[in-house]
Scaffold this active site. Structure first.
Site, PDB file in Angstrom:
ATOM      1  N   HIS A 169       0.838  -1.202   0.000  1.00  0.00           N
ATOM      2  CA  HIS A 169       0.000   0.000   0.000  1.00  0.00           C
ATOM      3  C   HIS A 169       0.871   1.249   0.000  1.00  0.00           C
ATOM      4  CE1 HIS A 169      -3.066  -2.922   1.229  1.00  0.00           C
ATOM      5  NE2 HIS A 169      -3.955  -2.034   0.845  1.00  0.00           N
ATOM      6  N   LYS A 202      -0.347   4.802   4.656  1.00  0.00           N
ATOM      7  CA  LYS A 202      -1.208   3.853   5.357  1.00  0.00           C
ATOM      8  C   LYS A 202      -0.663   3.603   6.762  1.00  0.00           C
ATOM      9  CE  LYS A 202      -3.493  -0.639   4.874  1.00  0.00           C
ATOM     10  NZ  LYS A 202      -4.815  -0.056   5.178  1.00  0.00           N
TER      11      LYS A 202
END
Length: 270
Positions: free
Chosen positions: A158, A162
């Site tokens: 990600h 995040k």
């Protein structure tokens, strides 16, 4: 037309939810909520989302929006206050779609209780993507079919902003494997490896979280045995896929009986 309220409307996911609701032929934007003190309070939600004037100003009070009676559903991808939001939605006879991964066991128990109420129509899912939910089903079937001779590793990547690791989707993929093989998640999952870890146990799931750049979300489940390897992957290139799934969940709840559902129910994958 059925009115939808977006919580966290000025965030990255919230803006895409606003845009997709505004583009819908069956749903309308009935409200937009941000945290108290947000610099976006009082601004037009459509303009903030970059898709033109909506006539809906961002508010800091979900309660006031729902009291107007114009909303049929609430979508909440935010990480804070989701249970209170769900209580308000049920109280006001509104469907509730929850896309956050930050739910505790107590939170899920409360959602189940709310779903048992007369007006309790809730979809809660770690991932709203149609493709990811199909991946859950395929991984479960593969884990059961291939058996213990196939080692399982899960890799997710990600963006660098995040906060949690591994992702909620990766955790759910691990849970799916454990369900298929009748393992206990906390005993089977190994988060990363370093040093002299010894030979890999057969009843282990390697979990690896990568972070960098602006990656929306990549997930791969690897089944490895002597002589072959099977990889099942999903790669997200836009947050719109989550938004589209959330809107499908809203449409599902508009005619569903009271209950707590997930995206497997919405997509008829069970």
């Amino acid at each position: 037309m059925n009115g939808v309220v977006i919580i966290g409307a000025a965030g990255r996911m919230g803006r895409r939810l606003v845009a997709n609701v505004m583009a819908s032929e069956t749903l309308t934007l009935a409200g937009a909520v941000e945290f108290a003190g947000s610099p976006f309070i009082g601004q037009d939600a459509g303009i903030v989302a970059g898709c033109g004037q909506s006539g809906i100003l961002i508010s800091d009070s979900l309660e006031k929006i729902l009291a107007s009676g114009k909303a049929a559903a609430v979508i909440d991808f935010a990480t804070g206050g989701v249970i209170d939001d769900a209580r308000l939605a049920v109280k006001n006879n509104c469907a509730m779609v929850i896309g956050t991964t930050a739910l505790t066991a107590d939170d899920r128990a409360e959602l189940k209780r709310l779903g048992a109420e007369e007006n309790g129509r809730i979809v809660a899912a770690n991932n709203m993507s149609v493709g990811v939910n199909l991946l859950f089903k395929l991984v479960k079937e593969a884990a059961a079919f291939l058996g213990i001779d196939y080692n399982v590793e899960i890799v997710e990547m990600h963006h660098n902003k995040k906060l949690d690791a591994p992702s909620g989707t990766a955790v759910r993929l691990g849970e799916v494997v454990c369900e298929a093989r009748q393992w206990k998640y906390d005993e089977a999952v190994k988060n990363g490896r370093a040093g002299m870890v010894g030979r890999r146990p057969a009843e282990e799931i390697g979990m690896h979280a990568l972070r960098g750049g602006d990656v929306v979300g990549d997930h791969t489940v690897i089944f490895s045995a002597e002589g072959e390897r099977l990889e099942l992957s999903h790669k997200a290139s836009s947050r719109d896929m989550f938004a589209r799934g959330a809107l499908l969940a809203v449409e599902y709840l508009l005619t569903a009986p009271a209950g707590l559902y997930d995206m497997q129910d919405v997509l008829n994958l069970k």
